[in-house]
Structures are given as structure tokens and as C-alpha cells.
Design a protein around this motif. Structure first.
Motif, PDB file in Angstrom:
ATOM      1  N   ARG A  39       1.099  -1.540   0.070  1.00 40.01           N
ATOM      2  CA  ARG A  39      -0.125   0.003   0.632  1.00 40.01           C
ATOM      3  C   ARG A  39       0.763   1.412   0.359  1.00 40.01           C
ATOM      4  O   ARG A  39       0.610   2.121  -0.566  1.00 40.01           O
ATOM      5  CB  ARG A  39      -1.059  -0.071   1.298  1.00 40.01           C
ATOM      6  CG  ARG A  39      -2.058  -0.870   1.459  1.00 40.01           C
ATOM      7  CD  ARG A  39      -2.832  -0.682   1.913  1.00 40.01           C
ATOM      8  NE  ARG A  39      -3.710   0.194   2.559  1.00 40.01           N
ATOM      9  CZ  ARG A  39      -3.809   0.666   3.561  1.00 40.01           C
ATOM     10  NH1 ARG A  39      -3.839  -0.198   5.395  1.00 40.01           N
ATOM     11  NH2 ARG A  39      -4.607   1.291   3.844  1.00 40.01           N
ATOM     12  N   TYR A 315      -4.969   0.114  15.611  1.00 41.20           N
ATOM     13  CA  TYR A 315      -5.299  -0.173  14.324  1.00 41.20           C
ATOM     14  C   TYR A 315      -5.741   1.530  13.219  1.00 41.20           C
ATOM     15  O   TYR A 315      -5.549   1.572  12.445  1.00 41.20           O
ATOM     16  CB  TYR A 315      -6.714  -1.180  13.497  1.00 41.20           C
ATOM     17  CG  TYR A 315      -6.810  -0.959  12.098  1.00 41.20           C
ATOM     18  CD1 TYR A 315      -6.497  -1.636  11.174  1.00 41.20           C
ATOM     19  CD2 TYR A 315      -8.416  -0.667  11.504  1.00 41.20           C
ATOM     20  CE1 TYR A 315      -6.734  -2.318   9.834  1.00 41.20           C
ATOM     21  CE2 TYR A 315      -8.550  -0.720  10.328  1.00 41.20           C
ATOM     22  CZ  TYR A 315      -7.969  -1.359   9.816  1.00 41.20           C
ATOM     23  OH  TYR A 315      -8.482  -1.772   8.664  1.00 41.20           O
ATOM     24  N   GLU A 319      -4.478   3.331  10.777  1.00 45.66           N
ATOM     25  CA  GLU A 319      -4.929   4.095   8.771  1.00 45.66           C
ATOM     26  C   GLU A 319      -4.661   5.894   8.923  1.00 45.66           C
ATOM     27  O   GLU A 319      -4.752   5.797   7.982  1.00 45.66           O
ATOM     28  CB  GLU A 319      -6.198   3.782   8.922  1.00 45.66           C
ATOM     29  CG  GLU A 319      -6.444   1.727   8.887  1.00 45.66           C
ATOM     30  CD  GLU A 319      -5.200   1.299   7.711  1.00 45.66           C
ATOM     31  OE1 GLU A 319      -6.469   2.065   6.440  1.00 45.66           O
ATOM     32  OE2 GLU A 319      -4.519   0.341   7.423  1.00 45.66           O
ATOM     33  N   ARG A 323      -3.799   7.909   5.721  1.00 46.24           N
ATOM     34  CA  ARG A 323      -4.736   9.049   4.917  1.00 46.24           C
ATOM     35  C   ARG A 323      -3.504   9.884   4.958  1.00 46.24           C
ATOM     36  O   ARG A 323      -4.028  10.748   3.655  1.00 46.24           O
ATOM     37  CB  ARG A 323      -5.553   9.278   6.125  1.00 46.24           C
ATOM     38  CG  ARG A 323      -7.063   8.072   5.626  1.00 46.24           C
ATOM     39  CD  ARG A 323      -8.216   8.173   5.903  1.00 46.24           C
ATOM     40  NE  ARG A 323      -8.353   9.290   7.394  1.00 46.24           N
ATOM     41  CZ  ARG A 323      -8.414   7.560   8.634  1.00 46.24           C
ATOM     42  NH1 ARG A 323      -8.696   6.651   8.348  1.00 46.24           N
ATOM     43  NH2 ARG A 323      -8.179   8.507   9.739  1.00 46.24           N
TER      44      ARG A 323
END
Length: 346
Positions: A39, A315, A319, A323
Motif C-alpha cells: 500500500r 489499527y 490508518e 491517510r
């Protein structure tokens, strides 16, 4: 536009984030073992997070770029070298036309991920470009890469084109240009040969006796050599049930820790089956799956109990960091000096 595999390495495959929506037909999710690394590498070249890249295991390939390209490498440190020069991980790299990318000694972790602006444009099979080796589907002809394979590269996004334009002017001859922006160290997983993994109590943990539960969280387990993308077979203290019971097969996922009759746990990995019938003693926290994926054969693992609430909190923090990184890279399109803040870094 293509990239050419000159030497295939030990196990190099095309992977994205997995094949979702078809488990009801018995088709596994698969995808990158270290999804976080893929990612981030994709974001660094302006790709979507799910675009296909290369998963490079232990011994890397040699890759030829007939045309200039924008790349990023994430995950384990397999000593990447471009045209004889070391290439940093977690950075955007402009690759001049005619370049060769090679990998050397495995320093930390066991899997590296190569993203190319535009993504690898192999055919989509059941909603994914990931290679599922056991079924021979996805990726490049459903198999590991071989010398002579040519992999098509898709059209870069507007961000990818802009990043390439920023760096193209800095390249000199066959020397690559490295982006000044980087990923905050706070966002990156603390890869280790012998990690401690946070684990949540599994659905059947109460079937094990107290001694087994105590042993699971206090002793080290080694990753056996027969481990693979389907599951890591561990060797250590035997885990016994307090009462034997027949179980109905139920859902499993990446990081589910099952205990077969021999008492030696198995941690399910990217190519896990869709359901399992062994008792589930624990579930590795999602935030620590990259650490699990980068543990080499022979490495040692220790588990530490963590609550579901704490695992969810960690988590969400990660995340949020991803972002912030994505937003910072998007700002480069309007920031003429090429500087970007990515989770606190410049």
C-alpha cells in the motif's frame, strides 16, 4: 511500456491486496503477505493502494527497465541496487531509461514490494490481479516469474506523472533521482527477525487448559521450514485442549492461530483456506500482520495478549497515518518546491 525480468529470484510474483468477494465459491483471498508495504509503495508512486506490484521473497530478481519509470520499494530490506547504486526503501525513485534493478543480501525481513507508477497491468481474474500459485490463476500466467517475462505497466495517475516530472530533471545519466519526501518512521512497522506479536483471544481459547494458554503467551515459537504463504507452522511448547471436542468448520482470516491435534500452532497467512476446523486459540492483531509476514523461516515469534479495543485503536492510528501520507503526496501537485509533510516528516 513494460519491465523485463532478467533473473527471477527465488519467489517473485505479481500481487495486489487480494481477491475479495469470491470466498463463498471456495476461492481464497490471497494477495500481498505484507499488505502495508505494498500500500505504501503504491502511494509513493501515485498509484491506488490496491494496484498490482511485485512481491519479492528472500532472494530478489534482476529487472530491466527499457523506458524511464517511477518506482518505490517497501517492506523488508533485500539490499536493492539500481545501476550499481543503493536505493533507499520507502522513497519515490525516478528510474532512467535502460536501468537495471538488482537485489542482494537479505538484511531485515524476508519480503520486499516493488510498485511502479501505473501498476502492473496484468489481466484481472475474479476481481484481482494477485497470483494464486496453487490454482495457477492471476498474476502473470498464474505462476512465479521467470527470466524473459515482460510485464506491462499501466498508465500513471496524474499524481504519478507529476512526481515523475519533479524528479526527471534531477536524474543525471544512469543515476536515479530520489524524492526528497519520505514516510515518517513512526508509521513504519518495527520489522524484526524475532518479533513479539500482539494477539487477541481466539473464539476457542477457553477450550485450552490454563497451562496451554500460559505457555502460548510466555514461550517462543520458531517458524518451521515447511511454512509458506498459506500458513506459518510453528514449533514450540505443545498446546493441549482441556476437553477434546469436535468443531464445525468456521471462518478464519489472516493471522488466525489454529492448533491441530499435535499441539503445534499454525498461523494462517495470505493464501489461507476459506474455513478451518481446528480450534482457534488466538488472532494476531491486524496492526502486527506486517511483522508476521516479514518473519523469516527459522525466526522466532512470541505472542503478547492484547484486548480487542486496544488492537482496534492501534489499527485506526495506523490508518490515519496512511491517510495523512496520501494527502501529503496529493499536495505535491500544487506545491512547486516539491516538499511535502507526511505524518510529521519533510
Amino acid at each position: 511500456m513494460n519491465l523485463v525480468i532478467l533473473k527471477p529470484g527465488l519467489l517473485t510474483t505479481v500481487q495486489d491486496l487480494g481477491r475479495y468477494g469470491v470466498q463463498k465459491y471456495g476461492v481464497i483471498v490471497g494477495g500481498a503477505m505484507d499488505a502495508f508495504a505494498l500500500r505504501i509503495a503504491n502511494l509513493l508512486v501515485g498509484n491506488g493502494e490496491n494496484d498490482a506490484g511485485l512481491e519479492i521473497t528472500m532472494l530478489g530478481p534482476e529487472i530491466y527497465f527499457p523506458e524511464a519509470a517511477l518506482i518505490a520499494i517497501g517492506g523488508g530490506d533485500l539490499s536493492p541496487v539500481l545501476n550499481g547504486r543503493q536505493v533507499p526503501a520507502w522513497r519515490t525513485v525516478y528510474v532512467p531509461e535502460g536501468s537495471r534493478l538488482q537485489f542482494g543480501r537479505m538484511k531485515l525481513g524476508c519480503r520486499a514490494y516493488l510498485a511502479v507508477a501505473g501498476g502492473l497491468d496484468v489481466p484481472v481474474r475474479m476481481n484481482s490481479r494477485s497470483t494464486y500459485l496453487r490454482a495457477g490463476i492471476g498474476g502473470h500466467e498464474g505462476r512465479v516469474l521467470q527470466a524473459g517475462d515482460r510485464l506491462p505497466i499501466g498508465e500513471p495517475s496524474s499524481i504519478g506523472r507529476h512526481l515523475a516530472d519533479l524528479l526527471a530533471g534531477e536524474a543525471r545519466g544512469d543515476e536515479p533521482a530520489i524524492g526528497r519526501w519520505s514516510v515518517s518512521p513512526e508509521l513504519l512497522p518495527a520489522y524484526a527477525a524475532n518479533p513479539t506479536l500482539q494477539a487477541i483471544a481466539g473464539q476457542e481459547q477457553d477450550l485450552f487448559d490454563n497451562e496451554a494458554i500460559s505457555r502460548f503467551y510466555q514461550e517462543d515459537y520458531s517458524v518451521r521450514t515447511e511454512s509458506d504463504r498459506m500458513g506459518y507452522r510453528l514449533s514450540g511448547g505443545e498446546l493441549r485442549l482441556a476437553t477434546k471436542r469436535e468443531l464445525i468448520s468456521s471462518a478464519v482470516t489472516f493471522g488466525t492461530v489454529q492448533v491441530p491435534p499435535d499441539g503445534q500452532p499454525i498461523v494462517l497467512m495470505a493464501d489461507r483456506q476459506t474455513t478451518g476446523g481446528y480450534p482457534r486459540i488466538a488472532q494476531v492483531a491486524s496492526v502486527d500482520l506486517p511483522l508476521l509476514a516479514q518473519t523469516p523461516l527459522g525466526g522466532r515469534i512470541r505472542f503478547r495478549a492484547v484486548s480487542l479495543e486496544e488492537a482496534q485503536k492501534q489499527y485506526l492510528v495506523r490508518e490515519k497515518g496512511i491517510r495523512v501520507l496520501r494527502s501529503g503526496l496529493e499536495q505535491l501537485q500544487t506545491n512547486r518546491n516539491g516538499k511535502v509533510r507526511t505524518n510529521g516528516e519533510r
